[in-house]
Design a protein around this motif. Structure first.
Motif, PDB file in Angstrom:
ATOM      1  N   ALA A   9      42.124  45.140 -15.796  1.00  0.00           N
ATOM      2  CA  ALA A   9      40.979  45.472 -16.799  1.00  0.00           C
ATOM      3  C   ALA A   9      40.763  44.467 -17.877  1.00  0.00           C
ATOM      4  N   PRO A  10      39.488  43.951 -17.790  1.00  0.00           N
ATOM      5  CA  PRO A  10      39.359  42.975 -19.165  1.00  0.00           C
ATOM      6  C   PRO A  10      39.212  43.387 -20.323  1.00  0.00           C
ATOM      7  N   VAL A  11      38.853  44.854 -20.352  1.00  0.00           N
ATOM      8  CA  VAL A  11      39.003  45.517 -21.781  1.00  0.00           C
ATOM      9  C   VAL A  11      39.820  46.951 -21.342  1.00  0.00           C
ATOM     10  N   HIS A  12      41.060  46.831 -21.833  1.00  0.00           N
ATOM     11  CA  HIS A  12      41.811  48.248 -21.546  1.00  0.00           C
ATOM     12  C   HIS A  12      41.442  49.453 -22.470  1.00  0.00           C
ATOM     13  N   HIS A  13      41.704  50.768 -21.913  1.00  0.00           N
ATOM     14  CA  HIS A  13      41.048  51.845 -22.552  1.00  0.00           C
ATOM     15  C   HIS A  13      39.666  52.279 -22.748  1.00  0.00           C
ATOM     16  N   LEU A  14      38.918  51.690 -21.595  1.00  0.00           N
ATOM     17  CA  LEU A  14      37.498  51.836 -21.582  1.00  0.00           C
ATOM     18  C   LEU A  14      37.286  52.371 -20.022  1.00  0.00           C
ATOM     19  N   PRO A  15      37.660  53.285 -19.707  1.00  0.00           N
ATOM     20  CA  PRO A  15      37.501  53.813 -18.024  1.00  0.00           C
ATOM     21  C   PRO A  15      36.106  54.171 -18.259  1.00  0.00           C
ATOM     22  N   GLY A  16      35.274  54.548 -19.033  1.00  0.00           N
ATOM     23  CA  GLY A  16      34.063  54.956 -19.118  1.00  0.00           C
ATOM     24  C   GLY A  16      32.915  53.847 -19.054  1.00  0.00           C
ATOM     25  N   ALA A  17      33.590  52.644 -18.826  1.00  0.00           N
ATOM     26  CA  ALA A  17      32.471  51.391 -18.850  1.00  0.00           C
ATOM     27  C   ALA A  17      31.193  51.623 -18.012  1.00  0.00           C
ATOM     28  N   ALA A  18      31.439  52.263 -16.836  1.00  0.00           N
ATOM     29  CA  ALA A  18      30.274  52.462 -16.049  1.00  0.00           C
ATOM     30  C   ALA A  18      29.125  52.927 -16.739  1.00  0.00           C
ATOM     31  N   PHE A  19      29.508  54.210 -17.725  1.00  0.00           N
ATOM     32  CA  PHE A  19      28.569  54.832 -18.360  1.00  0.00           C
ATOM     33  C   PHE A  19      27.704  53.945 -19.676  1.00  0.00           C
ATOM     34  N   VAL A  20      28.781  53.169 -20.165  1.00  0.00           N
ATOM     35  CA  VAL A  20      28.074  52.229 -21.078  1.00  0.00           C
ATOM     36  C   VAL A  20      27.301  51.260 -20.581  1.00  0.00           C
ATOM     37  N   LEU A  21      27.455  50.842 -19.502  1.00  0.00           N
ATOM     38  CA  LEU A  21      26.454  50.124 -18.554  1.00  0.00           C
ATOM     39  C   LEU A  21      25.348  50.763 -18.442  1.00  0.00           C
ATOM     40  N   ALA A  22      25.394  52.162 -18.103  1.00  0.00           N
ATOM     41  CA  ALA A  22      24.065  52.942 -17.700  1.00  0.00           C
ATOM     42  C   ALA A  22      23.319  52.927 -19.130  1.00  0.00           C
ATOM     43  N   ALA A  23      24.066  53.184 -20.119  1.00  0.00           N
ATOM     44  CA  ALA A  23      23.046  53.171 -21.442  1.00  0.00           C
ATOM     45  C   ALA A  23      22.266  51.870 -21.666  1.00  0.00           C
ATOM     46  N   LEU A  24      23.142  50.755 -21.309  1.00  0.00           N
ATOM     47  CA  LEU A  24      22.379  49.615 -21.482  1.00  0.00           C
ATOM     48  C   LEU A  24      21.082  49.354 -20.534  1.00  0.00           C
ATOM     49  N   LEU A  25      21.397  49.915 -19.651  1.00  0.00           N
ATOM     50  CA  LEU A  25      20.177  49.716 -18.662  1.00  0.00           C
ATOM     51  C   LEU A  25      19.281  50.695 -19.086  1.00  0.00           C
ATOM     52  N   LEU A  26      19.341  51.746 -19.559  1.00  0.00           N
ATOM     53  CA  LEU A  26      18.318  52.642 -20.148  1.00  0.00           C
ATOM     54  C   LEU A  26      17.491  52.171 -21.170  1.00  0.00           C
ATOM     55  N   ALA A  27      18.430  51.337 -22.136  1.00  0.00           N
ATOM     56  CA  ALA A  27      17.828  50.599 -23.191  1.00  0.00           C
ATOM     57  C   ALA A  27      16.885  49.659 -22.832  1.00  0.00           C
ATOM     58  N   ALA A  28      17.104  48.926 -21.693  1.00  0.00           N
ATOM     59  CA  ALA A  28      16.203  47.827 -20.927  1.00  0.00           C
ATOM     60  C   ALA A  28      14.870  48.765 -20.526  1.00  0.00           C
ATOM     61  N   ALA A  29      15.010  49.945 -20.144  1.00  0.00           N
ATOM     62  CA  ALA A  29      13.962  50.623 -19.427  1.00  0.00           C
ATOM     63  C   ALA A  29      13.143  51.115 -20.639  1.00  0.00           C
ATOM     64  N   THR A  30      13.517  51.580 -21.726  1.00  0.00           N
ATOM     65  CA  THR A  30      12.817  51.787 -22.797  1.00  0.00           C
ATOM     66  C   THR A  30      12.010  50.742 -23.385  1.00  0.00           C
ATOM     67  N   LEU A  31      12.193  49.562 -23.225  1.00  0.00           N
ATOM     68  CA  LEU A  31      11.577  48.311 -23.652  1.00  0.00           C
ATOM     69  C   LEU A  31      10.449  48.140 -22.794  1.00  0.00           C
ATOM     70  N   VAL A  32      10.553  48.323 -21.399  1.00  0.00           N
ATOM     71  CA  VAL A  32       9.748  48.257 -20.544  1.00  0.00           C
ATOM     72  C   VAL A  32       8.727  49.398 -20.589  1.00  0.00           C
ATOM     73  N   ALA A  33       9.196  50.617 -20.703  1.00  0.00           N
ATOM     74  CA  ALA A  33       8.322  51.822 -20.990  1.00  0.00           C
ATOM     75  C   ALA A  33       7.283  51.584 -22.131  1.00  0.00           C
ATOM     76  N   VAL A  34       7.649  51.077 -23.357  1.00  0.00           N
ATOM     77  CA  VAL A  34       7.107  50.778 -24.547  1.00  0.00           C
ATOM     78  C   VAL A  34       5.529  50.176 -24.186  1.00  0.00           C
ATOM     79  N   ARG A  35       5.923  49.168 -23.213  1.00  0.00           N
ATOM     80  CA  ARG A  35       4.747  48.477 -22.847  1.00  0.00           C
ATOM     81  C   ARG A  35       3.846  48.812 -21.800  1.00  0.00           C
ATOM     82  N   ALA A  36       4.691  49.442 -20.667  1.00  0.00           N
ATOM     83  CA  ALA A  36       3.987  50.178 -19.742  1.00  0.00           C
ATOM     84  C   ALA A  36       3.059  51.196 -20.017  1.00  0.00           C
ATOM     85  N   THR A  37       3.273  51.851 -20.853  1.00  0.00           N
ATOM     86  CA  THR A  37       2.663  53.151 -21.223  1.00  0.00           C
ATOM     87  C   THR A  37       1.651  52.991 -22.488  1.00  0.00           C
TER      88      THR A  37
END
Length: 448
Positions: free
Chosen positions: A378-406
């Motif tokens: 593991a590149p960073v130990h004690h972070l088994p929830g890394a998949a959920f952290v990445l999901a949060a970053l993807l949704l942050a990108a989705a929010t930026l797109v939604a601001v423009r698209a809506t």
């Protein structure tokens, strides 16, 4: 007839499709807590090895949906929604029986592929709603359909966890029975929502091409922007689908029964959001603010899932993730404002294919990320929830797109972008039939 006024036939048809989707989701929900553990049993390996296989199973499931969602959408435009739903329900019933009996991993793998083919009918359920509900009521109706998903996940995982505690294969038999009951219900009760005069004149394979169906979205800038938001939301969601069961086992020692109960809690919260809050908040907040609010709350839920040091703090992320469901119905309603009634199946197939495209890469991405972060490399130990952290970053990108698209200038109904014709494989550059509004002004009469 005033389309804004509900009619008895419309209410009855909405109730029929609600029951159909609820039973199907119940069948899928039952096997969620046990499928990863059955994979562990069949491979005789570790949780990390099973996580890789779970990712492969998820990717296969979504690949089948990507390929067959536009096919089912085009078929439902041509032959009606009821026929497609019936065939899919029967196919799911037979497939769950195969999975219940599978003695080896490859047969379970094949069964999962067939499930993906048949589950593509959920796009037909969305088109069914579009047939019977006027556009000003659409967000609430999609919220009602979302509540059906929530109910399925309230009872399904909890029941699956209980049954899996008795026998790891028993939930598959129960899922098969539910799907076959759904087939019988549809055969005798479910009315057709698309009358013959509103159907496509013929079925064309070029319209059922998954890549061509996704390219259909390019002709509508308003739809394309929101479709990108859908893609990112669905991609993030696969962090749950592919890692939740094994992550909670690894982190908190939860078995199938506890996982089933917590997933039931997810379904309960999601059902309340979809059935109650969407309908009540829409008049005051409007579609745009509901979409952005839902995305922000969902980001908070994923952050808690990924970083929570204790089980009780992890559980606090469930209501936040469920409130993220506020974004879905209004976003779907905005998209459906742009398309024509006789092509709604194609649009829903295109959107489902886009979500499935995310599902082809998402399960492998998140499952392998989880496996990496619990390994010695593991590149960073004690972070088994890394998949959920990445999901949060993807949704942050989705929010930026939604601001423009809506933005208001982006969500008004307009003609398609004729400057960007769709080029299907094997064709030079045809221009597909224009898509304008998904719903008729008057609901069609339901016919058995």
């Amino acid at each position: 007839m005033d389309a804004s006024k509900p009619s008895p036939s419309r209410h009855a048809a909405l109730a029929f499709i609600f029951v159909t989707v609820t039973v199907d989701m119940l069948a899928f929900g039952i096997i969620i807590p046990v499928l990863p553990h059955l994979i562990v049993e069949l491979i005789g390996g570790s949780i990390a090895q099973a996580a890789v296989w779970v990712g492969a199973f998820g990717a296969l499931f979504m690949l089948m949906q990507f390929v067959f969602s536009p096919v089912q959408g085009a078929l439902s435009d041509r032959y009606g929604r009821r026929t497609v739903i019936l065939i899919s329900s029967f196919g799911l019933g037979m497939d769950f029986i195969v999975m219940a009996l599978a003695p080896v991993l490859w047969l379970l793998f094949v069964g999962r592929a067939i499930s993906g083919m048949c589950a593509a009918s959920f796009t037909t359920a969305n088109a069914y709603i579009a047939d019977i509900v006027p556009k000003e009521k659409r967000a609430a109706a999609f919220g009602t359909l979302g509540a059906a998903f929530g109910i399925g996940f309230i009872v399904g995982p909890a029941l699956g966890g209980f049954l899996g505690h008795l026998s790891i294969r028993l939930p598959f038999w129960v899922a098969a029975g539910l799907s076959l009951v759904n087939f019988c219900y549809g055969w005798f009760v479910l009315p057709e929502s698309l009358p013959p005069e509103r159907r496509s004149k013929r079925f064309e394979w070029r319209h059922a091409n998954p890549l061509g169906a996704v390219m259909l979205l390019r002709r509508y800038p308003q739809v394309f922007g929101l479709a990108a938001v859908f893609f990112l939301i669905n991609l993030a969601q696969f962090s749950l689908n592919s890692t939740y069961v094994l992550y909670t086992d690894y982190r908190f020692g939860w078995g199938p029964q506890v996982v089933g109960y917590t997933l039931g809690l997810v379904g309960l919260c999601s059902g309340l959001v979809q059935a109650v809050l969407v309908r009540r908040l829409m008049p005051s907040l409007g579609e745009r603010r509901m979409i952005l609010l839902g995305l922000v709350l969902c980001i908070g839920g994923y952050v808690l899932f990924g970083l929570a040091p204790t089980a009780w703090l992890f559980l606090l992320g469930i209501p936040l993730l469920s409130l993220g469901g506020l974004a879905g119905p209004p976003a779907q309603a905005l998209v459906t404002h742009q398309v024509d009634a006789h092509e709604q199946g194609r649009l829903q197939g295109a959107l489902s294919s886009l979500a499935s495209l995310a599902g082809i890469f998402g399960p492998a991405l998140f499952a392998n990320l989880f496996a990496l972060f619990i390994s010695n490399h593991a590149p960073v130990h004690h972070l088994p929830g890394a998949a959920f952290v990445l999901a949060a970053l993807l949704l942050a990108a989705a929010t930026l797109v939604a601001v423009r698209a809506t933005r208001p200038s982006q969500t008004t109904v307009s003609a398609p972008n004729d400057e960007a014709p769709i080029a299907f494989p094997g064709e030079t550059s045809p221009l597909a039939a224009p898509v304008a509004d998904m719903l008729p002004n008057e609901p069609p009469e339901s016919s058995p």
